[in-house]
Design an enzyme around this catalytic site. Structure first.
Site, PDB file in Angstrom:
ATOM      1  N   ARG A   1      -6.931  -7.942  -1.991  1.00 28.51           N
ATOM      2  CA  ARG A   1      -7.488  -6.718  -1.121  1.00 28.51           C
ATOM      3  C   ARG A   1      -8.726  -7.169  -0.561  1.00 28.51           C
ATOM      4  NH1 ARG A   1      -3.082  -5.783  -2.237  1.00 28.51           N
ATOM      5  NH2 ARG A   1      -1.991  -3.458  -2.846  1.00 28.51           N
TER       6      ARG A   1
ATOM      7  N   TYR B   1       2.500   7.108   0.823  1.00 27.46           N
ATOM      8  CA  TYR B   1       1.217   7.264   1.276  1.00 27.46           C
ATOM      9  C   TYR B   1       0.989   6.496   2.890  1.00 27.46           C
ATOM     10  CZ  TYR B   1      -3.998   6.587   1.750  1.00 27.46           C
ATOM     11  OH  TYR B   1      -5.033   6.419   2.300  1.00 27.46           O
TER      12      TYR B   1
ATOM     13  N   LYS C   1     -11.480   1.445 -12.583  1.00 25.80           N
ATOM     14  CA  LYS C   1     -10.931   1.381 -14.002  1.00 25.80           C
ATOM     15  C   LYS C   1     -11.324   0.335 -14.663  1.00 25.80           C
ATOM     16  CE  LYS C   1      -6.346   1.234 -15.992  1.00 25.80           C
ATOM     17  NZ  LYS C   1      -4.925   1.201 -15.596  1.00 25.80           N
TER      18      LYS C   1
ATOM     19  N   ARG D   1     -10.906  22.888  -0.832  1.00 29.70           N
ATOM     20  CA  ARG D   1      -9.534  23.690  -1.180  1.00 29.70           C
ATOM     21  C   ARG D   1     -10.053  24.859  -2.317  1.00 29.70           C
ATOM     22  NH1 ARG D   1      -5.685  19.912  -3.134  1.00 29.70           N
ATOM     23  NH2 ARG D   1      -4.247  21.803  -3.131  1.00 29.70           N
TER      24      ARG D   1
ATOM     25  N   GLU E   1      -3.363   0.570   4.155  1.00 33.20           N
ATOM     26  CA  GLU E   1      -1.993   0.496   3.654  1.00 33.20           C
ATOM     27  C   GLU E   1      -1.022   0.833   4.559  1.00 33.20           C
ATOM     28  OE1 GLU E   1      -1.046   0.476   0.279  1.00 33.20           O
ATOM     29  OE2 GLU E   1      -2.883   0.203  -0.440  1.00 33.20           O
TER      30      GLU E   1
ATOM     31  N   SER F   1      -5.609   3.969   7.334  1.00 33.17           N
ATOM     32  CA  SER F   1      -5.625   3.052   6.034  1.00 33.17           C
ATOM     33  C   SER F   1      -5.356   1.565   6.133  1.00 33.17           C
ATOM     34  CB  SER F   1      -5.058   3.905   5.022  1.00 33.17           C
ATOM     35  OG  SER F   1      -4.967   2.907   3.775  1.00 33.17           O
TER      36      SER F   1
END
Length: 328
Positions: A217, A149, A192, A35, A127, A125
Site C-alpha cells: 500500500r 466498498y 492493529k 448519526r 480502493e 479512495s
C-alpha cells in the site's frame, strides 16, 4: 467579514477529526454531522467539542440533510462519512452501497436543492483502482474495484463528477490513498499492528494475527491528507486529485518497522491467519500525486518510517493509560 462555515460528515472519524482541527485553525465555523446511534464515539473530537457545532443527520435520510443545509448554510461541505472498512463491505454489501454510494447522491441532491453554490468535497479512495491497470495510479487510471466498498466509492466518485458537469456545481473528489494516524480505528491493519505491538512490548499480549503480509500500500499521514482536501476547495476550478506519497510498502515492512522500533523480533509474535485474507484482495496500490503537487502545491510532510514511529509511540502511551502502567 463573514466567517467561513464548513459542514463535515463523518466528523467523529480519523479524517473528520483532523479536518475539524485544521479548519478551526483557519478560523472556520465548523459544523459536524453525527448519526443518532446508541454507540456514538466522540473520543477523537473531545478536545475540540466545545468549539464545533454538532448536528444530527444521516446519509440514509435525505430530509435530514436538506434541513441541516437550510439551517446552517455552510460554504463548504466535506463528505467523509462512509461505511469505510473493506472487510465489512463483503459482509454488508447492500448497507455499504446505501451509505457509501447512494448517501453521496442524497447529499449532492440536497446541496443542489438548497444552495448549489456550496463547494463539495467527496472522499474518493484508492480502493477504486483495485485490480490496477497501471502502476502508479493517477487521475486517469481506469477503475477496477475489488470489494463492495470499492464499487460503492466508484459510484460516489462518478455521481460527484456527474453533478459537477450537469449542474455546474463546485464538486470535487480527492482520490486518497491509505492514510493512517494514531486516530485510525483498531480494526485497520496499521493500527492493529501498532496497538498490538505496544501490548506485546508491555507484556500484555503474546501474538499478532494478520492476513496477507505481502499486500502493498501507499501509506501517508492523515493530517497531511486533510490539508489536501481543503486546498481542493480553494481552487478556481473544480477538479479531482490523487493524494498519495508515491511510495509503496508491504504489510510485512510495516510490521518489521513497528517491532524493530520497540526492540522486538516480529517473527516470534506474528501469526499469519488465512481467515483474515479478503475474498478478493488488492495487491499493489501506489499513487502518482504529480497533479496535486503542481496545481495545489501539496506534498506529504511525514515519511513512512516517521508515520510508523508516531503510531507506535501513541499506542504505547495509550496502552499504559488503559492498563494503569506507570513509569519507573
Amino acid at each position: 467579514m463573514e466567517r467561513k462555515r464548513a459542514l463535515i460528515t463523518g466528523i467523529t472519524g480519523q479524517d473528520g477529526s483532523y479536518l475539524a482541527e485544521f479548519l478551526l485553525e483557519k478560523g472556520y465555523e465548523v459544523i459536524g454531522m453525527v448519526r443518532r446511534t446508541s454507540t456514538i464515539n466522540f473520543e477523537r473530537i473531545r478536545h475540540i467539542q466545545d468549539r464545533i457545532t454538532l448536528v444530527q443527520g444521516d446519509l440514509l435520510d435525505q430530509s435530514s440533510l436538506i434541513d441541516i443545509l437550510r439551517e446552517h448554510r455552510p460554504h463548504e461541505v466535506y463528505n467523509l462519512a462512509a461505511q469505510s472498512f473493506v472487510p465489512t463491505s463483503f459482509k454488508q454489501p447492500v448497507l455499504t452501497g446505501e451509505f457509501t454510494a447512494l448517501g453521496v447522491t442524497r447529499l449532492l441532491e440536497a446541496i443542489r436543492l438548497v444552495d448549489p453554490t456550496i463547494r463539495f468535497y467527496q472522499a474518493s479512495s484508492s480502493e477504486m483502482f483495485g485490480k490496477v491497470r497501471e502502476v502508479p495510479q493517477n487521475e486517469n487510471t481506469p477503475f477496477h474495484p475489488r470489494s463492495p466498498y470499492g464499487v460503492a466509492k466508484v459510484y460516489a466518485h462518478w455521481i460527484t463528477v456527474n453533478y459537477r458537469e450537469s449542474y455546474g456545481m463546485f464538486a470535487v473528489s480527492g482520490i486518497c490513498f491509505n492514510h493512517e494516524s494514531p486516530r485510525r480505528g483498531l480494526e485497520f491493519v496499521t493500527r492493529k499492528i501498532t496497538y498490538t505491538a505496544a501490548k506485546i512490548k508491555l507484556g500484555l499480549a503474546h501474538e499478532l494475527r494478520l492476513g496477507n503480509l505481502e499486500a502493498r500500500r501507499d501509506w501517508g499521514y492523515a493530517p497531511d491528507y486533510v490539508r489536501a482536501m481543503w486546498l481542493m476547495l480553494q481552487q478556481d476550478e473544480p477538479e479531482d486529485y490523487v493524494i498519495a506519497t508515491g511510495e509503496t510498502h508491504s504489510v510485512r515492512e510495516f510490521v518489521e518497522l513497528a517491532f524493530d522500533y520497540l526492540g522486538l523480533d516480529w517473527k516470534k509474535y506474528v501469526v499469519v491467519d488465512p481467515a483474515l485474507y479478503r475474498p478478493a484482495d488488492v495487491d499493489l496500490l501506489v499513487g502518482d500525486a504529480t497533479k496535486a503537487r503542481t496545481k495545489l502545491g501539496w506534498a506529504p510532510s511525514v515519511t513512512f518510517e516517521q508515520l510508523v514511529k508516531i503510531m507506535v509511540d501513541a499506542d504505547l502511551e495509550l496502552v499504559k493509560q488503559e492498563y494503569g502502567i506507570r513509569e519507573g
